[in-house]
Motif scaffolding. Structure first.
Motif, PDB file in Angstrom:
ATOM      1  N   GLY A 224       0.797  -1.214   0.000  1.00  0.00           N
ATOM      2  CA  GLY A 224       0.000   0.000   0.000  1.00  0.00           C
ATOM      3  C   GLY A 224       0.833   1.269   0.000  1.00  0.00           C
ATOM      4  N   PRO A 225       1.733   1.433   0.984  1.00  0.00           N
ATOM      5  CA  PRO A 225       2.477   2.694   1.101  1.00  0.00           C
ATOM      6  C   PRO A 225       3.552   2.916   0.031  1.00  0.00           C
ATOM      7  CG  PRO A 225       2.390   1.534   3.210  1.00  0.00           C
ATOM      8  CD  PRO A 225       1.904   0.588   2.170  1.00  0.00           C
ATOM      9  N   TYR A 226       4.177   1.847  -0.465  1.00  0.00           N
ATOM     10  CA  TYR A 226       5.302   1.998  -1.378  1.00  0.00           C
ATOM     11  C   TYR A 226       4.846   1.825  -2.829  1.00  0.00           C
ATOM     12  CZ  TYR A 226       8.199   1.783   2.780  1.00  0.00           C
ATOM     13  OH  TYR A 226       8.754   2.042   4.011  1.00  0.00           O
ATOM     14  N   ASP A 227       5.445   2.609  -3.698  1.00  0.00           N
ATOM     15  CA  ASP A 227       5.107   2.574  -5.122  1.00  0.00           C
ATOM     16  C   ASP A 227       5.975   1.523  -5.808  1.00  0.00           C
ATOM     17  OD1 ASP A 227       4.154   3.097  -7.621  1.00  0.00           O
ATOM     18  OD2 ASP A 227       5.199   5.006  -7.867  1.00  0.00           O
ATOM     19  N   VAL A 228       5.520   0.287  -5.784  1.00  0.00           N
ATOM     20  CA  VAL A 228       6.288  -0.843  -6.304  1.00  0.00           C
ATOM     21  C   VAL A 228       5.921  -1.080  -7.774  1.00  0.00           C
ATOM     22  CG1 VAL A 228       6.790  -3.301  -6.026  1.00  0.00           C
ATOM     23  CG2 VAL A 228       6.363  -1.874  -4.003  1.00  0.00           C
ATOM     24  N   ASP A 229       6.930  -1.250  -8.613  1.00  0.00           N
ATOM     25  CA  ASP A 229       6.714  -1.510 -10.041  1.00  0.00           C
ATOM     26  C   ASP A 229       6.808  -2.991 -10.379  1.00  0.00           C
ATOM     27  OD1 ASP A 229       6.715   1.349 -11.252  1.00  0.00           O
ATOM     28  OD2 ASP A 229       8.449   1.321  -9.918  1.00  0.00           O
ATOM     29  N   TYR A 230       7.754  -3.678  -9.732  1.00  0.00           N
ATOM     30  CA  TYR A 230       8.000  -5.091 -10.011  1.00  0.00           C
ATOM     31  C   TYR A 230       8.084  -5.864  -8.700  1.00  0.00           C
ATOM     32  CZ  TYR A 230       9.690  -3.389 -14.597  1.00  0.00           C
ATOM     33  OH  TYR A 230       9.819  -2.779 -15.821  1.00  0.00           O
ATOM     34  N   MET A 231       7.697  -7.130  -8.756  1.00  0.00           N
ATOM     35  CA  MET A 231       7.863  -8.008  -7.601  1.00  0.00           C
ATOM     36  C   MET A 231       8.244  -9.400  -8.070  1.00  0.00           C
ATOM     37  SD  MET A 231       5.209  -9.264  -4.602  1.00  0.00           S
ATOM     38  CE  MET A 231       4.625 -10.720  -5.478  1.00  0.00           C
ATOM     39  N   ILE A 232       9.233 -10.003  -7.420  1.00  0.00           N
ATOM     40  CA  ILE A 232       9.527 -11.423  -7.620  1.00  0.00           C
ATOM     41  C   ILE A 232       9.212 -12.146  -6.323  1.00  0.00           C
ATOM     42  CG2 ILE A 232      11.255 -13.169  -8.152  1.00  0.00           C
ATOM     43  CD1 ILE A 232      12.684 -11.222  -9.900  1.00  0.00           C
ATOM     44  N   ASP A 233       8.339 -13.133  -6.421  1.00  0.00           N
ATOM     45  CA  ASP A 233       7.933 -13.959  -5.286  1.00  0.00           C
ATOM     46  C   ASP A 233       8.710 -15.264  -5.393  1.00  0.00           C
ATOM     47  OD1 ASP A 233       6.606 -15.012  -3.124  1.00  0.00           O
ATOM     48  OD2 ASP A 233       4.745 -15.433  -4.214  1.00  0.00           O
TER      49      ASP A 233
END
Length: 346
Positions: free
Chosen positions: A193-202
């Motif tokens: 929610g708070p951070y503007d994340v563009d990419y994520m690797i799970d």
């Protein structure tokens, strides 16, 4: 007061091409050989929760660019940590998430090595062009076997006590819609929610005996597969996968297949892509630290290359985002990348 750093002894190295990987011995999670005398990763290199916390605090003290944030607590009250490298909020941001499942542990060890490298000359200058967020272990209770249910149904040996589930016997990677568990709630409320994340690797682990074209895979990857994901988000997810595939496949010792995953949005790969517009990639590394089926559990010899595979994945995706080369990655390889299958004979 600074936390005391626990010294790890180096007992050997695994050679991958020209790369030597030291194997630190912690004996944090179990003792002695198991599974018919085969020493497994459960009693070797894994950081306990306290050792992980000590490591993170030491690195924060040493690294000017690193900030450590507690984003919440687990069912059992253990702190959940977020490692942050944010030099310029306008830069693209990638989030690495490890160990939603407590018995999938080596990617956490790789993430810790990567954090250490971010404070060295090897990655010098990279952080001026990209922001990096790392949750090095989400399921801290399952990783310690500190749960509210009997473990006998989930482990294959009395010497083991890691479980896929959190302390409430819930799979955190099926809780990304309702968010009933404190761990997934903390991830969404205080990171996504708070951070503007563009990419994520799970980062996860899978069975040891998956194959593609007759070869055992070192891992498998997959982009969001829900119909509700935005087309641009999916394209960027596929480009993220292209970076990972090219980085691992080019080494010669990594063999990657396409994961056979579902479309449910309770799964982080799908739900996070839809809700936040984040381009996501699932990377399932070979083997697990603990499982009720013996064949799923990795032997000691697999430690080094899987940790190295994790480090390479994190390094190369950060580089590709920093220099924007990810934006021109060809995604056509996905069209011919074969799905992994389960090897029926060993």
């Amino acid at each position: 007061m600074k936390n005391k750093w626990i010294t790890l002894s180096i007992t050997g190295a695994l050679i991958l091409g020209t790369t030597a990987i030291g194997t630190p011995i912690v004996n944090a999670v179990g003792e002695g050989p198991n599974y018919n005398g085969k020493e497994t990763i459960t009693n070797s290199i894994l950081h306990s929760h306290q050792e992980l916390v000590d490591f993170l605090h030491k690195q924060e003290a040493k690294q000017e660019a690193m900030e450590l944030e507690v984003i919440g607590q687990s069912v059992k009250g253990r702190d959940l940590h977020l490692v942050k490298y944010i030099k310029n909020p306008e830069n693209p941001t990638i989030l690495f998430l490890t160990q939603q499942h407590g018995n999938e542990a080596l990617t956490t060890e790789g993430a810790l090595q990567f954090i250490k490298q971010l404070g060295t000359g090897k990655m010098k200058g990279i952080l001026k062009d990209v922001n990096v967020l790392i949750i090095p272990r989400l399921n801290v209770d399952g990783a310690m076997g500190d749960v509210n249910f009997p473990l006998d149904d989930y482990i294959a040996s009395g010497d083991h006590h890691l479980t896929r589930y959190n302390a409430n016997e819930v799979d955190l990677n099926r809780d990304h819609v309702e968010r009933l568990q404190p761990e997934t709630k903390a991830l969404h409320d205080n990171v996504l929610g708070p951070y503007d994340v563009d990419y994520m690797i799970d980062l996860h682990h899978q069975a040891t005996q998956s194959e593609v074209d007759g070869k055992l895979v070192s891992g498998s990857i997959l982009y969001p597969t829900t119909d509700n994901a935005n087309e641009t988000v999916v394209k960027k997810s596929k480009q993220l996968g292209a970076v990972v595939y090219d980085a691992i496949d080019s080494k010669g010792w990594g063999h990657i297949g396409k994961y056979q995953g579902g479309s449910a949005e309770t799964i982080s790969r799908n739900g996070i892509a839809v809700e936040y517009g984040i381009s996501t990639l699932l990377f399932e590394m070979r083997g697990m630290a603990d499982h009720e089926w013996e064949s799923y559990v990795l032997g000691q010899k697999s430690n080094g290359y899987l940790i190295k595979q994790t480090v390479i994945t994190l390094e190369e995706t950060v580089r590709a985002i920093a220099d924007r080369s990810i934006e021109s990655k060809d995604t056509s390889f996905w069209d011919s990348l074969p799905y992994q299958t389960r090897r029926t004979t060993e």
